[in-house]
Write a protein that holds these residues in place. Structure first.
Motif, short mmCIF file in Angstrom:
data_model
loop_
_atom_site.label_atom_id
_atom_site.label_comp_id
_atom_site.label_asym_id
_atom_site.label_seq_id
_atom_site.Cartn_x
_atom_site.Cartn_y
_atom_site.Cartn_z
N ALA A 71 -7.92 18.22 9.21
CA ALA A 71 -7.72 17.32 8.07
C ALA A 71 -6.43 17.66 7.34
O ALA A 71 -5.63 16.77 7.02
N VAL A 72 -6.21 18.95 7.07
CA VAL A 72 -4.99 19.35 6.35
C VAL A 72 -3.76 19.06 7.21
O VAL A 72 -2.75 18.55 6.70
N GLY A 73 -3.83 19.35 8.49
CA GLY A 73 -2.70 19.04 9.37
C GLY A 73 -2.38 17.57 9.39
O GLY A 73 -1.21 17.16 9.39
N SER A 74 -3.41 16.73 9.41
CA SER A 74 -3.20 15.28 9.39
C SER A 74 -2.57 14.83 8.07
O SER A 74 -1.68 13.97 8.06
N LEU A 75 -3.03 15.41 6.96
CA LEU A 75 -2.44 15.07 5.66
C LEU A 75 -0.99 15.53 5.59
O LEU A 75 -0.12 14.82 5.05
N GLU A 76 -0.70 16.71 6.13
CA GLU A 76 0.69 17.18 6.17
C GLU A 76 1.56 16.24 7.00
O GLU A 76 2.71 15.96 6.63
N TYR A 77 1.03 15.76 8.10
CA TYR A 77 1.77 14.81 8.93
C TYR A 77 2.08 13.54 8.13
O TYR A 77 3.20 13.02 8.17
N ALA A 78 1.08 13.05 7.39
CA ALA A 78 1.29 11.84 6.59
C ALA A 78 2.40 12.05 5.56
O ALA A 78 3.22 11.16 5.33
N VAL A 79 2.42 13.23 4.95
CA VAL A 79 3.41 13.51 3.91
C VAL A 79 4.79 13.79 4.51
O VAL A 79 5.79 13.19 4.13
N ALA A 80 4.84 14.71 5.48
CA ALA A 80 6.13 15.21 5.98
C ALA A 80 6.80 14.26 6.97
O ALA A 80 8.02 14.12 6.98
N VAL A 81 6.01 13.61 7.80
CA VAL A 81 6.58 12.76 8.86
C VAL A 81 6.57 11.28 8.47
O VAL A 81 7.56 10.58 8.65
N LEU A 82 5.46 10.83 7.91
CA LEU A 82 5.34 9.41 7.59
C LEU A 82 5.82 9.06 6.19
O LEU A 82 6.00 7.89 5.86
N GLY A 83 6.00 10.07 5.35
CA GLY A 83 6.53 9.84 4.01
C GLY A 83 5.55 9.23 3.02
O GLY A 83 5.97 8.60 2.04
N SER A 84 4.26 9.41 3.23
CA SER A 84 3.27 8.86 2.30
C SER A 84 3.36 9.58 0.95
O SER A 84 3.26 10.80 0.90
N PRO A 85 3.52 8.83 -0.14
CA PRO A 85 3.67 9.47 -1.46
C PRO A 85 2.35 9.73 -2.18
O PRO A 85 2.35 10.31 -3.26
N LEU A 86 1.24 9.29 -1.60
CA LEU A 86 -0.05 9.40 -2.27
C LEU A 86 -1.12 9.86 -1.29
O LEU A 86 -1.20 9.36 -0.17
N ILE A 87 -1.92 10.83 -1.74
CA ILE A 87 -3.12 11.24 -0.99
C ILE A 87 -4.32 10.88 -1.85
O ILE A 87 -4.38 11.26 -3.03
N VAL A 88 -5.24 10.14 -1.29
CA VAL A 88 -6.49 9.82 -1.96
C VAL A 88 -7.61 10.56 -1.25
O VAL A 88 -7.76 10.44 -0.03
N VAL A 89 -8.36 11.36 -2.00
CA VAL A 89 -9.55 12.03 -1.46
C VAL A 89 -10.73 11.22 -1.98
O VAL A 89 -10.94 11.10 -3.18
N LEU A 90 -11.49 10.63 -1.05
CA LEU A 90 -12.52 9.67 -1.44
C LEU A 90 -13.92 10.18 -1.11
O LEU A 90 -14.28 10.33 0.05
N ALA A 91 -14.68 10.44 -2.16
CA ALA A 91 -16.10 10.80 -2.04
C ALA A 91 -16.92 9.55 -2.34
O ALA A 91 -16.38 8.49 -2.63
N HIS A 92 -18.23 9.69 -2.29
CA HIS A 92 -19.08 8.55 -2.64
C HIS A 92 -20.45 9.03 -3.08
O HIS A 92 -20.85 10.17 -2.79
N ASP A 93 -21.17 8.18 -3.79
CA ASP A 93 -22.52 8.55 -4.20
C ASP A 93 -23.47 8.44 -3.00
O ASP A 93 -23.14 7.85 -1.98
N ALA A 94 -24.63 9.05 -3.14
CA ALA A 94 -25.65 9.06 -2.07
C ALA A 94 -25.09 9.59 -0.75
O ALA A 94 -25.39 9.06 0.32
#
Length: 199
Positions: A71-94
């Motif tokens: 998961a962290v490696g994938s997020l790093e790829y999004a930031v470093a390679v794809l240039g994504s400026p936002l990370i959303v961590v999404l939980a949910h009820d139940a």
């Protein structure tokens, strides 16, 4: 993303950027506006609840949005390679993973299969923290989910020097949010970095 979620809640999704032209446009590469790390619950399809299109979100999911190397490696790829400026961590009820973590803290809890236990074990500290605060009362899964969400955001920053540096430099923001299953609404819980600049 919040505008798209409002459309989803109101029942007026636009289903943007999902046509043949968009598919052809993306064939040569991607530049998603956000990376989303969420629970793999079948009721939580990110592109649907945010009314996003092809190429808009870089999505990583596992049960209980538990931080892992992949998961962290994938997020790093999004930031470093794809240039994504936002990370959303999404939980949910139940959340089933959260409930399993709560159940595992009970004295007579049955043993779980090894790989399921390994998946939910990182949620157990949040369950124990909420249990201590509830002083013998029943453990509220929603409070556990929020605590785990905050811990997940902190763990991403702790485990990734690349992401924490990008946040410190103002290039990336992280939002931890909770999805309300019945309403369809996404509610921000915690934010790190300049969210307005990243949005």
């Amino acid at each position: 993303m919040l505008e798209g979620n409002r459309r989803f809640v109101d029942g007026t999704p636009q289903h943007p950027r999902q046509d043949v032209e968009r598919r052809h446009e993306l064939a040569g590469g991607q530049r998603p506006r956000a990376a989303l790390f969420g629970c793999s619950d079948s009721r939580l399809a990110a592109e649907i609840i945010f009314d996003e299109g092809l190429g808009d979100l870089f999505v990583i999911r596992n049960a209980g949005q538990v931080v892992s190397e992949s998961a962290v490696g994938s997020l790093e790829y999004a930031v470093a390679v794809l240039g994504s400026p936002l990370i959303v961590v999404l939980a949910h009820d139940a959340c089933g993973a959260v409930q399993a973590a709560i159940d595992s803290t009970l004295p007579d809890a049955p043993a779980l299969p090894a790989l399921i236990w390994k998946q939910i074990a990182p949620i157990v500290p949040a369950a124990r923290a909420v249990a201590r605060e509830s002083a013998g009362a029943s453990i509220d899964p929603e409070l556990v989910g929020r605590e785990h969400l905050r811990e997940t955001v902190g763990e991403i920053l702790h485990r990734s020097e690349l992401i924490s540096a990008a946040v410190a430099e103002g290039r990336v923001a992280i939002v931890g949010a909770n999805y309300r299953l019945a309403e369809g609404a996404v509610v921000p819980v915690v934010a790190v970095g300049d969210v307005d600049a990243a949005a």
